[in-house]
Design a protein around this motif. Sequence first.
Motif, PDB file in Angstrom:
ATOM      1  N   SER A  25       0.825  -1.217   0.000  1.00  0.00           N
ATOM      2  CA  SER A  25       0.000   0.000   0.000  1.00  0.00           C
ATOM      3  C   SER A  25       0.855   1.261   0.000  1.00  0.00           C
ATOM      4  O   SER A  25       0.409   2.317  -0.446  1.00  0.00           O
ATOM      5  CB  SER A  25      -0.929   0.005   1.215  1.00  0.00           C
ATOM      6  N   ARG A  26       2.119   1.150   0.487  1.00  0.00           N
ATOM      7  CA  ARG A  26       3.008   2.321   0.531  1.00  0.00           C
ATOM      8  C   ARG A  26       3.694   2.585  -0.795  1.00  0.00           C
ATOM      9  O   ARG A  26       4.408   3.580  -0.935  1.00  0.00           O
ATOM     10  CB  ARG A  26       4.071   2.133   1.627  1.00  0.00           C
ATOM     11  N   GLN A  27       3.494   1.719  -1.770  1.00  0.00           N
ATOM     12  CA  GLN A  27       4.148   1.907  -3.060  1.00  0.00           C
ATOM     13  C   GLN A  27       3.417   2.899  -3.949  1.00  0.00           C
ATOM     14  O   GLN A  27       3.979   3.415  -4.910  1.00  0.00           O
ATOM     15  CB  GLN A  27       4.280   0.565  -3.786  1.00  0.00           C
ATOM     16  N   GLY A  28       2.149   3.140  -3.662  1.00  0.00           N
ATOM     17  CA  GLY A  28       1.390   4.088  -4.473  1.00  0.00           C
ATOM     18  C   GLY A  28       1.712   5.526  -4.109  1.00  0.00           C
ATOM     19  O   GLY A  28       2.472   5.815  -3.173  1.00  0.00           O
ATOM     20  N   LEU A  29       1.133   6.437  -4.862  1.00  0.00           N
ATOM     21  CA  LEU A  29       1.363   7.863  -4.589  1.00  0.00           C
ATOM     22  C   LEU A  29       0.741   8.273  -3.270  1.00  0.00           C
ATOM     23  O   LEU A  29       1.265   9.112  -2.548  1.00  0.00           O
ATOM     24  CB  LEU A  29       0.784   8.711  -5.728  1.00  0.00           C
ATOM     25  N   THR A  30      -0.408   7.693  -2.942  1.00  0.00           N
ATOM     26  CA  THR A  30      -1.071   8.016  -1.686  1.00  0.00           C
ATOM     27  C   THR A  30      -1.914   6.835  -1.252  1.00  0.00           C
ATOM     28  O   THR A  30      -2.441   6.086  -2.087  1.00  0.00           O
ATOM     29  CB  THR A  30      -1.958   9.270  -1.831  1.00  0.00           C
ATOM     30  N   ALA A  31      -2.002   6.647   0.052  1.00  0.00           N
ATOM     31  CA  ALA A  31      -2.804   5.554   0.603  1.00  0.00           C
ATOM     32  C   ALA A  31      -3.259   5.955   1.998  1.00  0.00           C
ATOM     33  O   ALA A  31      -2.503   6.579   2.757  1.00  0.00           O
ATOM     34  CB  ALA A  31      -2.002   4.254   0.665  1.00  0.00           C
ATOM     35  N   THR A  32      -4.495   5.605   2.329  1.00  0.00           N
ATOM     36  CA  THR A  32      -5.060   5.912   3.643  1.00  0.00           C
ATOM     37  C   THR A  32      -5.779   4.676   4.160  1.00  0.00           C
ATOM     38  O   THR A  32      -6.514   4.026   3.420  1.00  0.00           O
ATOM     39  CB  THR A  32      -6.045   7.090   3.571  1.00  0.00           C
ATOM     40  N   MET A  33      -5.551   4.362   5.430  1.00  0.00           N
ATOM     41  CA  MET A  33      -6.202   3.205   6.032  1.00  0.00           C
ATOM     42  C   MET A  33      -6.524   3.515   7.494  1.00  0.00           C
ATOM     43  O   MET A  33      -5.913   4.398   8.110  1.00  0.00           O
ATOM     44  CB  MET A  33      -5.294   1.975   5.957  1.00  0.00           C
ATOM     45  N   GLU A  34      -7.525   2.824   8.006  1.00  0.00           N
ATOM     46  CA  GLU A  34      -7.873   2.921   9.421  1.00  0.00           C
ATOM     47  C   GLU A  34      -7.422   1.630  10.085  1.00  0.00           C
ATOM     48  O   GLU A  34      -7.795   0.544   9.653  1.00  0.00           O
ATOM     49  CB  GLU A  34      -9.373   3.148   9.600  1.00  0.00           C
ATOM     50  N   GLN A  35      -6.637   1.779  11.132  1.00  0.00           N
ATOM     51  CA  GLN A  35      -5.984   0.635  11.752  1.00  0.00           C
ATOM     52  C   GLN A  35      -6.434   0.520  13.204  1.00  0.00           C
ATOM     53  O   GLN A  35      -6.340   1.488  13.972  1.00  0.00           O
ATOM     54  CB  GLN A  35      -4.462   0.822  11.688  1.00  0.00           C
ATOM     55  N   ARG A  36      -6.938  -0.650  13.549  1.00  0.00           N
ATOM     56  CA  ARG A  36      -7.371  -0.879  14.925  1.00  0.00           C
ATOM     57  C   ARG A  36      -6.206  -1.412  15.747  1.00  0.00           C
ATOM     58  O   ARG A  36      -5.540  -2.362  15.358  1.00  0.00           O
ATOM     59  CB  ARG A  36      -8.532  -1.873  14.970  1.00  0.00           C
TER      60      ARG A  36
END
Length: 760
Positions: free
Chosen positions: A321-332
């Motif tokens: 997911s860090r290879q793209g230009l931007t990525a957002t995730m919600e992490q519990r």
Amino acid sequence: MDHILYSIATEHDARWLLTAGLICILGLATALQLLAAARRQSGSRRRNAVLLAAFISGLAVFTTHFVALQGYHPGEEVRYAVWPTIGSFILALGSFGLAAGTVMARPTRLFRTLASFIALAGVASMHFLGISGLRLAGAASWQAELAALAIGGGLVLALFSGGIVYGPGLPRRLAAAIGGTLAVAVLHFTAMSALVIAPRIQIDTGLTVSGGVMTGVIAAMTLAIAGTAAVITWMSWASQSVALNRIREALDAMPDGMAFYDTEDRLVLWNHRYAEVNPELSSTLRAGMTFREIIQIGLEEDLYADARGRQAEWVQERLDSRQGLTATMEQRITGDRWLRVSDRRTAAGGIVTVCTDITDLKNDATALAEARDSAQAANSAKSQFLANMSHEIRTPLNGVIGVAQALARTPLTAQQEEMLELIQSSGHSLQVLLSDILDLARVESGRLELASDVFHLGRAVREAAQLYETSAQQKGLQFFVEIAPEADGWIAGDVVRIKQILTNLVSNAVKFTGTGFVSLTAGPGPDRSGAPTLRFSIEDTGIGFDSETRERLFSRFEQADGAITRRFGGSGLGLAISRQLAEMMGGDLDCESEPGGGSAFILTIPFNAAEAPVVAPGVVAERPDGEQAAVRVLLADDHPVNRKVVEMILTQINVELTSVENGADAVQACRDGDYDIILMDMQMPVMDGLTATREIRLHEAAMGLARTPIVMLTANALGEHVALAEAAGADRHLAKPFEAAELLQLVTTLPHATAAALAA
């Protein structure tokens, strides 16, 4: 070329030449740095930076020239004439000042090239004027070809350095400074190789200085250049340091955690908040750690709930997911913590990671979802309660009003007629109040839908007014209804809701007016956004109200004053509902009044003109002997009072009435006999009215029978009840309590209208 190499190798000291080159590079680089800084400034700071850049560059080139001359050994002592030397210095400063102004005028390649030409021209003039000030033991002359080559070669290098090499960024500015130094060197050495000294006795008659004095002057100039460069470098470093400190302070003050990783995903820097939102990492964070090492620490401490049982797969997904230009995730995170992690790649390939603690947001969202579910459940319970209460209230109310209407058609004494009138008036008031409460509930829940039928506006306005014309005459009021020709035609809209608003306004006008008049006018209103409108005005000479009351008059349960309810009656819901209905139609409802001076209520709605509908001629069934046939009516209702009320009303016309107590009996009756119309209650034991209606329609379709009109005669009066009845196959919906005239009209006309439609 031999002359040039000879001049460099034998007539010049290499140490002085190296010193001259370093001085020139340092001075020009400092000047270019000052010009770059000046572009980011304004006013006096910009002007001072440009002037300082011009002075440093001119001083550097002048010093370079005379340092190189100090290394020149023609074989005898060289002295320097003061005034030509000073003149050459002024030429250097002036030419570089003009060049600096040209560069700052327009940040384009053309202007940079022009500035380079001006600077080199000044350097050439300075050189030849300075050489003319040398006092040698002989007569100096020039070889024209080499002199021209010196100027041309220097000019080419200067134009290349200024027009092409020079640009934003320290490396390009340093390269331009080196290119400018080469241009000065080519000019100097080529010109010096063009110098020819013829031996003769020369008498020095002017003011001159020795080489030693000139060396001191040059040393002072060199120190000035070096000092200026050092000061500028220190100021630049200090400015960058201050800027970096401010950026660091801003990063540490951020409410979110931020970390920067380089192109190899190694941690470079982070703020305090990043360690706070990741407390498990605060003691282990260090520059150079890879992101893979950081998340491995969390995995070892079992922090990531989503990774349990699938750690390797989870790690790969996170790294991908860090290879793209931007990525957002919600992490519990274990412990009911939530982080929103955003990764954004920089232009250079690094990664900025922002961590936001959204635990409170998640908790709030959960609480809001629970509150929403509770509100929806409460709203559903309220709607069910209103539906049940509507049914339970309308059923006995239908008996009261229906029996009263039937009783009114029998011989009565004057006292009985008075008592009956009170019963009818009270029943009507209760019916209006019940309808207002249900309308308000439907508007609040968003379930009130407007119809779009074609109707005659003038007829609807007159019908709404006629309901209260008798009341106005009984109070001795003049009653006027005026309809403009443009409005006395067919339009598309919800005639029921328009009449509801008008009757409410006219009713209030009659109720609150003791003497004078009440008028209702209808006509075209002002265009809004290019669309025509209708304007209704209800005016009276009643009690009126002040501006303070006007602000709250359209609120629920509000009237002109607290005593009005006791004096005139009413719930205060009518105006609130009327305004909401007007807004739903795309219009508005407003008013004007003054205490004791009457009132004027203005309703404005869109004017949607329509064509008059084509009405098929009715067919009236008659007996063979010419007499009108009795209407065969099937009534299905589980409430004995309601059946009795319908029976009493229908005795006024020629009907054959069959009554059953539930839907199953109604279906069986339809299978056993023929009926012209069916009156069906909705809520009944054994089989409800909706199921019975569907069964009847299925029976008609299976047997190829003509469609029998079915009227839902029910206390379920909400909009969804009407929709359910239509979906089941009912033709009409008549809510209890109903007017006897409405029921009589349906029974006498609906069978004929249905037969005519089927025949067409």
